[in-house]
Design a protein around this motif. Structure first.
Motif, PDB file in Angstrom:
ATOM      1  N   LEU A 100       0.822  -1.209   0.000  1.00  0.00           N
ATOM      2  CA  LEU A 100       0.000   0.000   0.000  1.00  0.00           C
ATOM      3  C   LEU A 100       0.856   1.258   0.000  1.00  0.00           C
ATOM      4  CD1 LEU A 100      -2.769  -1.043   2.540  1.00  0.00           C
ATOM      5  CD2 LEU A 100      -2.743  -1.281   0.059  1.00  0.00           C
ATOM      6  N   PRO A 101       0.301   2.372  -0.469  1.00  0.00           N
ATOM      7  CA  PRO A 101       1.084   3.613  -0.557  1.00  0.00           C
ATOM      8  C   PRO A 101       1.764   4.022   0.740  1.00  0.00           C
ATOM      9  CG  PRO A 101      -0.964   3.854  -1.766  1.00  0.00           C
ATOM     10  CD  PRO A 101      -1.050   2.531  -1.064  1.00  0.00           C
ATOM     11  N   LYS A 102       1.172   3.706   1.869  1.00  0.00           N
ATOM     12  CA  LYS A 102       1.801   4.069   3.145  1.00  0.00           C
ATOM     13  C   LYS A 102       3.118   3.338   3.367  1.00  0.00           C
ATOM     14  CE  LYS A 102      -0.815   0.645   5.840  1.00  0.00           C
ATOM     15  NZ  LYS A 102       0.367  -0.174   6.189  1.00  0.00           N
ATOM     16  N   ASP A 103       3.323   2.251   2.608  1.00  0.00           N
ATOM     17  CA  ASP A 103       4.536   1.453   2.760  1.00  0.00           C
ATOM     18  C   ASP A 103       5.643   1.862   1.787  1.00  0.00           C
ATOM     19  OD1 ASP A 103       3.139  -0.246   4.607  1.00  0.00           O
ATOM     20  OD2 ASP A 103       2.227  -1.270   2.907  1.00  0.00           O
ATOM     21  N   TRP A 104       5.378   2.861   0.943  1.00  0.00           N
ATOM     22  CA  TRP A 104       6.342   3.245  -0.086  1.00  0.00           C
ATOM     23  C   TRP A 104       7.140   4.470   0.356  1.00  0.00           C
ATOM     24  CZ3 TRP A 104       2.171   3.583  -4.518  1.00  0.00           C
ATOM     25  CH2 TRP A 104       1.544   2.331  -4.643  1.00  0.00           C
ATOM     26  N   THR A 105       8.409   4.480   0.000  1.00  0.00           N
ATOM     27  CA  THR A 105       9.270   5.630   0.259  1.00  0.00           C
ATOM     28  C   THR A 105       9.796   6.156  -1.065  1.00  0.00           C
ATOM     29  OG1 THR A 105       9.966   4.721   2.395  1.00  0.00           O
ATOM     30  CG2 THR A 105      11.339   6.449   1.427  1.00  0.00           C
ATOM     31  N   LEU A 106       9.475   7.404  -1.386  1.00  0.00           N
ATOM     32  CA  LEU A 106       9.937   8.011  -2.630  1.00  0.00           C
ATOM     33  C   LEU A 106      11.438   8.237  -2.559  1.00  0.00           C
ATOM     34  CD1 LEU A 106       9.168   9.342  -5.379  1.00  0.00           C
ATOM     35  CD2 LEU A 106       8.959  11.503  -4.120  1.00  0.00           C
ATOM     36  N   ILE A 107      12.173   7.714  -3.558  1.00  0.00           N
ATOM     37  CA  ILE A 107      13.630   7.887  -3.559  1.00  0.00           C
ATOM     38  C   ILE A 107      14.118   8.673  -4.776  1.00  0.00           C
ATOM     39  CG2 ILE A 107      14.077   5.846  -2.148  1.00  0.00           C
ATOM     40  CD1 ILE A 107      14.813   4.337  -4.712  1.00  0.00           C
ATOM     41  N   ALA A 108      13.269   8.828  -5.798  1.00  0.00           N
ATOM     42  CA  ALA A 108      13.684   9.604  -6.976  1.00  0.00           C
ATOM     43  C   ALA A 108      12.468  10.025  -7.771  1.00  0.00           C
ATOM     44  CB  ALA A 108      14.631   8.798  -7.862  1.00  0.00           C
ATOM     45  N   GLU A 109      12.616  11.135  -8.489  1.00  0.00           N
ATOM     46  CA  GLU A 109      11.571  11.647  -9.365  1.00  0.00           C
ATOM     47  C   GLU A 109      12.256  12.289 -10.561  1.00  0.00           C
ATOM     48  OE1 GLU A 109       8.427  15.339  -9.154  1.00  0.00           O
ATOM     49  OE2 GLU A 109       8.497  13.972  -7.439  1.00  0.00           O
ATOM     50  N   ARG A 110      11.834  11.923 -11.771  1.00  0.00           N
ATOM     51  CA  ARG A 110      12.434  12.478 -12.972  1.00  0.00           C
ATOM     52  C   ARG A 110      11.340  12.846 -13.978  1.00  0.00           C
ATOM     53  NH1 ARG A 110      16.014  12.433  -9.960  1.00  0.00           N
ATOM     54  NH2 ARG A 110      18.178  11.743 -10.230  1.00  0.00           N
ATOM     55  N   THR A 111      11.590  13.906 -14.724  1.00  0.00           N
ATOM     56  CA  THR A 111      10.719  14.230 -15.842  1.00  0.00           C
ATOM     57  C   THR A 111      11.337  13.700 -17.128  1.00  0.00           C
ATOM     58  OG1 THR A 111       9.697  16.009 -17.123  1.00  0.00           O
ATOM     59  CG2 THR A 111      11.815  16.503 -16.110  1.00  0.00           C
ATOM     60  N   THR A 112      10.484  13.319 -18.062  1.00  0.00           N
ATOM     61  CA  THR A 112      10.966  12.905 -19.386  1.00  0.00           C
ATOM     62  C   THR A 112      11.108  14.091 -20.320  1.00  0.00           C
ATOM     63  OG1 THR A 112       8.661  12.297 -19.844  1.00  0.00           O
ATOM     64  CG2 THR A 112      10.191  10.512 -19.304  1.00  0.00           C
ATOM     65  N   ASP A 113      10.879  15.303 -19.804  1.00  0.00           N
ATOM     66  CA  ASP A 113      11.197  16.527 -20.530  1.00  0.00           C
ATOM     67  C   ASP A 113      12.706  16.725 -20.409  1.00  0.00           C
ATOM     68  OD1 ASP A 113      11.566  19.029 -21.586  1.00  0.00           O
ATOM     69  OD2 ASP A 113      10.136  20.050 -20.291  1.00  0.00           O
ATOM     70  N   ILE A 114      13.460  15.994 -21.229  1.00  0.00           N
ATOM     71  CA  ILE A 114      14.914  15.935 -21.071  1.00  0.00           C
ATOM     72  C   ILE A 114      15.598  17.236 -21.479  1.00  0.00           C
ATOM     73  CG2 ILE A 114      14.979  13.439 -21.273  1.00  0.00           C
ATOM     74  CD1 ILE A 114      15.725  13.754 -24.205  1.00  0.00           C
ATOM     75  N   ASN A 115      14.905  18.089 -22.206  1.00  0.00           N
ATOM     76  CA  ASN A 115      15.479  19.380 -22.589  1.00  0.00           C
ATOM     77  C   ASN A 115      15.357  20.411 -21.476  1.00  0.00           C
ATOM     78  OD1 ASN A 115      16.061  18.483 -25.301  1.00  0.00           O
ATOM     79  ND2 ASN A 115      13.863  18.639 -25.702  1.00  0.00           N
ATOM     80  N   ASN A 116      14.448  20.148 -20.541  1.00  0.00           N
ATOM     81  CA  ASN A 116      14.231  21.060 -19.407  1.00  0.00           C
ATOM     82  C   ASN A 116      14.067  20.233 -18.134  1.00  0.00           C
ATOM     83  OD1 ASN A 116      13.766  23.758 -20.965  1.00  0.00           O
ATOM     84  ND2 ASN A 116      12.414  22.274 -21.953  1.00  0.00           N
ATOM     85  N   PRO A 117      15.129  19.523 -17.724  1.00  0.00           N
ATOM     86  CA  PRO A 117      14.984  18.581 -16.598  1.00  0.00           C
ATOM     87  C   PRO A 117      14.628  19.232 -15.275  1.00  0.00           C
ATOM     88  CG  PRO A 117      17.300  18.859 -17.215  1.00  0.00           C
ATOM     89  CD  PRO A 117      16.493  19.528 -18.277  1.00  0.00           C
ATOM     90  N   GLU A 118      14.822  20.547 -15.167  1.00  0.00           N
ATOM     91  CA  GLU A 118      14.484  21.245 -13.918  1.00  0.00           C
ATOM     92  C   GLU A 118      13.112  21.918 -13.983  1.00  0.00           C
ATOM     93  OE1 GLU A 118      16.419  20.797 -11.363  1.00  0.00           O
ATOM     94  OE2 GLU A 118      17.806  19.677 -12.646  1.00  0.00           O
ATOM     95  N   ALA A 119      12.370  21.681 -15.067  1.00  0.00           N
ATOM     96  CA  ALA A 119      11.069  22.328 -15.230  1.00  0.00           C
ATOM     97  C   ALA A 119      10.126  21.938 -14.102  1.00  0.00           C
ATOM     98  CB  ALA A 119      10.468  21.958 -16.578  1.00  0.00           C
ATOM     99  N   GLU A 120       9.343  22.896 -13.666  1.00  0.00           N
ATOM    100  CA  GLU A 120       8.385  22.660 -12.592  1.00  0.00           C
ATOM    101  C   GLU A 120       7.137  21.958 -13.132  1.00  0.00           C
ATOM    102  OE1 GLU A 120       8.877  23.360  -9.421  1.00  0.00           O
ATOM    103  OE2 GLU A 120      10.841  24.293  -9.753  1.00  0.00           O
ATOM    104  N   ILE A 121       6.363  21.369 -12.214  1.00  0.00           N
ATOM    105  CA  ILE A 121       5.074  20.793 -12.575  1.00  0.00           C
ATOM    106  C   ILE A 121       4.230  21.862 -13.278  1.00  0.00           C
ATOM    107  CG2 ILE A 121       2.936  19.778 -11.688  1.00  0.00           C
ATOM    108  CD1 ILE A 121       5.371  17.962 -11.360  1.00  0.00           C
TER     109      ILE A 121
END
Length: 438
Positions: free
Chosen positions: A87-108
């Protein structure tokens, strides 16, 4: 344990009190769960892509809806979790990446492209490959409710907590305002029909992980056809060969490739799937392709079309109701991956159809299970897609069929005697001496 997101569904659609186990703004996308040697843990890579249903109907006349998809309030890319439970309560986020590789720092909201489409192909080692369009230039598709023609990205997952982009691959006919791509697109007989899906909907289909010596992946690119891709150097993926097929207007013409037999037989199975109901589109064949010479793939034939039993009140499954045609044989995450000579396809209103492909010159249907329609449990507008997917536990000889009214677990002599005891080995496989899963 089954945990539902949102309201319960019944004959009148969603009803009852909403129960949502996910944090506000989160969603559950297609995911790959593998054992990571690097982290000595199960790790889940979850896809985040643009919304494809329930918002945009016609991109040519709905600029406001197009803008919502261009600038959504969620990630376009993927997230990586340590998975310590179901369940989601058991998950720990360790990384997040966008596939917008030309602007990898772009905000949501500012990230471009499609995000990751469907299941990421990752076996727990160094290389992960996903289907993604990095930006709006990957636009050579006329399908009314989709903005992007996705290609493929390779990512270095040596450290799952720090994924690193390696390469982006496109095939001819995907990129707007590039003459060679536009020429390839316009030479495609589907150009101008506003109906054919172009580009990838799923990642590369890979029979053997690169870390174990795998050299080739196989690409289903919708109306752009079938491709063999050299992935031996994932930082420089290379197209090896290409096969085109006659147009089959409506539905998706190239979505799935079964590679479970290719290492033994040299054959893969390539198919699209239906999107219309009540016989209102051509039947989607499952094509048999010989890739024993990767540079020169050859069409061998097609699997037989499922036929109703004589006692049925109809002579063709497309007359039964809803959609009729192949979807998939399962996923590379299934225990055991596959069984040589057996191909179990989900076929929408024809349920589970199990093909005997031991003789590719005479493939036959060896077993089938056709579920009922349940009008007292399913809303009329959701009735058409009766069965959605199949999953096979090859280690316990069990078929699972997922339908719009429930889940069926099935056995057949074709697969062997079923086991209802716990599996003897965990799946995905873990290293010797790894800690027990929680």
């Amino acid at each position: 344990m089954l945990y539902t997101r949102g309201k319960q569904w019944g004959p009148n659609g969603p009803q009852g009190e909403e129960v949502n186990p996910y944090p506000k703004g989160e969603m559950f996308g297609a995911a790959s769960i593998q054992w990571s040697e690097a982290r000595q843990n199960y790790v889940m890579v979850q896809a985040y892509e643009i919304r494809r249903f329930g918002l945009l109907e016609d991109k040519f006349t709905q600029p406001d809806k197009v803008a919502q998809i261009r600038h959504p309030d969620h990630l376009k890319g993927f997230k990586v979790y340590d998975m310590n439970g179901p369940l989601p309560k058991d998950w720990t986020l360790i990384a997040e990446r966008t596939t917008d590789i030309n602007n990898p720092e772009a905000e949501i909201g500012e990230q471009q492209g499609s995000g990751v489409r469907d299941i990421p192909t990752w076996f727990g080692g160094k290389t992960m490959i996903v289907a993604a369009a990095p930006d709006a230039s990957y636009a050579l598709t006329e399908y009314g409710n989709d903005l992007y023609s996705a290609g493929y990205q390779s990512w270095d997952m040596s450290d799952p907590a720090s994924p690193v982009l390696m390469d982006q691959l496109a095939v001819p006919g995907q990129i707007l305002n590039e003459p060679a791509h536009q020429k390839a697109y316009l030479n495609n007989p589907r150009a101008g029909n506003r109906t054919s899906w172009m580009g990838a909907r799923m990642s590369l289909f890979i029979p053997t992980p690169i870390e174990e010596g795998g050299k080739y992946g196989y690409a289903a690119m919708g109306g752009l056809g079938f491709y063999v891709v050299d992935i031996s150097n994932p930082a420089q993926m290379q197209v090896v060969s290409h096969l085109e097929f006659e147009p089959s207007v409506a539905g998706t013409e190239g979505d799935f490739i079964d590679v479970s037999q290719v290492e033994q037989t040299g054959l893969v199975y390539f198919s699209g799937y239906p999107l219309n109901e009540e016989c209102f589109e051509p039947y989607k064949d499952v094509h048999i392709i010989d890739v024993s010479d990767p540079a020169q793939p050859k069409k061998v034939g097609v699997l037989p079309r499922p036929i109703p039993p004589k006692e049925a009140a109809f002579t063709d499954f497309c007359q039964r109701r809803g959609s009729f045609g192949p979807k998939r044989t399962g996923a590379y995450t299934q225990p055991g991956i596959g069984r040589q000579g057996i191909l179990p396809y989900n076929f929408y209103n024809a349920g589970l159809q199990v093909f005997d492909v031991r003789d590719p010159q005479q493939p036959a249907i060896a077993a089938y299970f056709v579920p009922p329609f349940k009008e007292d449990e399913v809303a009329s507008y959701a009735m058409g897609n009766l069965s959605h997917s199949a999953y096979v536990e090859y280690d316990r000889n069990l078929f699972w069929l997922f339908t719009n009214h429930g889940i069926y677990v099935l056995s057949s002599p074709v697969l062997g005697k079923p086991s209802f005891a716990p599996p003897e080995q965990p799946w995905p496989p873990r290293s010797a001496g790894a800690r027990d899963s929680q």
